[in-house]
Structures are given as C-alpha cells and as structure tokens.
Write an enzyme that holds these catalytic residues in place. Structure first.
Site, PDB file in Angstrom:
ATOM      1  CG  ASP A 170      -1.899  -1.094   1.310  1.00 25.96           C
ATOM      2  OD1 ASP A 170      -2.131  -1.721   0.266  1.00 25.96           O
ATOM      3  OD2 ASP A 170      -2.440  -1.334   2.409  1.00 25.96           O
ATOM      4  CB  VAL A 171       0.122   4.747  -1.064  1.00 25.70           C
ATOM      5  CG1 VAL A 171       0.744   6.120  -0.846  1.00 25.70           C
ATOM      6  CG2 VAL A 171      -0.133   4.525  -2.552  1.00 25.70           C
TER       7      VAL A 171
END
Length: 310
Positions: A141-142
């Site tokens: 995930d970012v």
C-alpha cells in the site's frame, strides 16, 4: 469528450433503490463515479434529471451518459526520495519502499512510484505484465513501508509470480495494533472483499476471497501490541482489514477504525505497518534469499513513545 449513451428500463428488482446505487449496479461504476455523473446531469429517469438520493421505480426508463474510459496510467520516470535499493542483479531488484510511494501507476494516483523510481536509477525492468506495472509481482500500500521485490528478467517475473501464487514466498510484516490480542498468537481466517458501501476500502465478507493471516505478539504495551505477521494469502489491505475486524486496528489506521487520539499522541499520520522481511528462492541461483527492512523514523519514534509509558 462525450461518453457512451446507454438507456434501459429499471429492473423490478431495483425498485425503490437510491439513484446512485442503481446506476452503480447497472453500469458497473463505483458509487462515487455514479454520484458525480448524476450530479452533473448525466442520468435521466423518464427524461427528467434526478438527485443521487432519489429512489428509482421499477420499469422507469433510465438514460445515462457514461463517462469516457480513463486514459491508461503511464510510468513517470523520476527520482523518488527515500527509495533505497537493498539488492539488485540481472533478475531481481529488492527495494526498501518509503511511505507515500505507490508500487506502480494507477488511475487517480499522481504521486511517485517504485517503478518510476527504479527507471530513474537505470534499472531495466521485466516487460511482462500490464504496461503500467511491468515487473511488479506483489505490491505494498502507499501508506505501508518496507521490503518489496521487482522482477528485472522475464524468467524472474514468471518464477516469482508463480511463487507468490503458490504461497512459497515468506512475507513477514510488523504491525502495532491497538489493545492486546487474545490469544497472543493465532490465525485469522476470514474472507475479504470490497466494502459494499465505501470505495477504496475492503472488509471481511462471507462471499469474499479466502484470506489467512498468522500473527505472534512480540511486545505488549498498555495501549497497544507489536505483532509479527505472516501472510499466507496476499489480499489488498489484508492485515489492516483482519485486525480491524478483530477490533484491534493498526495504530494510526483511521481508515479502518483506529483511535485518532492515540495516533496523534504517537505522531502517526498513517498506519503502523511495515513489510519487515521477504524470503524466497532466487529464480536463477535457486538459493534462498532473505531481505530485511529496518523501521522508518516515524514508526520507530511511535514505538519509543509506547515503550516510554510502561
């Protein structure tokens, strides 16, 4: 650019449904896109514009102007601050991914990417996979930091994709979750699917994909616990969803129900979740390789604050 015009009668099964829900369901759009389309006058019922919360009647004639398909995302070659190469050879490159960096370009994402950063460093990546995510065999995930591996050769791409699919890659994460897990060590086996009401979120759903998370408590604090997490499957947001469903969300993960007061006290603006270690058989040498990532400064600082209140 004008989108495609579509019209059809509202099925009786959708009678009484909200306008945005009906448009979303009938045309395969997200609720957000459907709502925007309706608010911009792109949906008519019997020739009349409606509000997104209006109810539709079965048999009514629905006319919709679908938005044009988004342009395919492209790789932007740019130096990415904090992106560090841990290991590289002709087949693979292992990186330590900083927060705020996506694995690859995607619709709506305008920030930096691992693929763009590697290109700026001069790494040639495998051309296998969709154009915008060539060489990507798994993602973070970012807002999640840590170890990630990218395939450089076509052989490595094929071998690593198979290894991830066959669950032959040992993926270890460290997370700080709220409260104390009971039992301290265990397995969460709960299927995950897209959240029925919220875009960009996932949830434990009876009809979802099988998802298995193993965990061991490493350290317990008054308000939280540091846990070692071993992923058996690799669903989007899996760790965050599973611990949230257990009512022990990752500290700082406001999207999945974390306490904002605790997050602020620890100086966290994202979830305390870190891809700590990745182990797999090298696709060419066939030797077991292991890559480890140290905690970044924001997570290390939050951990120190938790330990100080013992």
């Amino acid at each position: 650019m004008t989108g495609e015009q579509r019209s059809l009668p509202v099925p009786d099964g959708l009678d009484g449904m909200r306008m945005d829900q009906a448009v979303s369901r009938l045309f395969g759009l997200s609720r957000t896109v459907a709502a925007d389309l309706i608010e911009n006058g792109g949906a008519l019922v019997n020739g009349v514009t409606k509000q997104k919360a209006d109810k539709v009647a079965g048999g009514a004639w629905l006319e919709v102007t679908l938005p044009p398909p988004p342009a395919p995302p492209t790789i932007v070659v740019e130096n990415v601050e904090g992106l560090r190469v841990v290991f590289a050879d002709d087949d693979i490159v292992a990186v330590d991914k900083p927060v705020g960096v996506a694995a690859h370009p995607s619709p709506g994402w305008t920030g930096p990417t691992v693929i763009g950063g590697l290109a700026a460093m001069g790494h040639r990546i495998s051309t296998s996979g969709a154009a915008e995510r060539q060489g990507v065999v798994h993602r973070l995930d970012v807002g999640t930091t840590g170890i990630m591996v990218v395939a450089k050769s076509e052989h490595a791409y094929t071998a690593l994709k198979r290894a991830f699919k066959e669950r032959e890659v040992d993926k270890r994460y460290h997370a700080v979750v709220q409260g104390h897990l009971d039992p301290f060590s265990g397995t969460i086996d709960a299927p995950i699917d897209r959240h029925p009401q919220h875009d960009y979120r996932f949830a434990v759903m009876s009809g979802g994909k099988p998802s298995v998370t193993h965990y061991d408590t490493l350290e317990a604090f008054p308000a939280a616990s540091l846990v070692d997490v071993h992923l058996e499957t690799g669903r989007t947001h899996q760790i965050r969803v599973h611990f949230s469903a257990m009512r022990h969300p990752c500290v700082g993960d406001l999207q999945y129900g974390a306490d904002p007061t605790l997050a602020a006290r620890l100086g966290l603006s994202r979830q305390w979740l870190h891809a700590r270690q990745l182990s797999f058989v090298h696709p060419t040498t066939l030797e077991q390789v292991t890559f480890v990532s140290e905690y970044p400064s924001d997570l290390a600082h939050a951990l120190e604050l938790l330990r100080d209140v013992q």
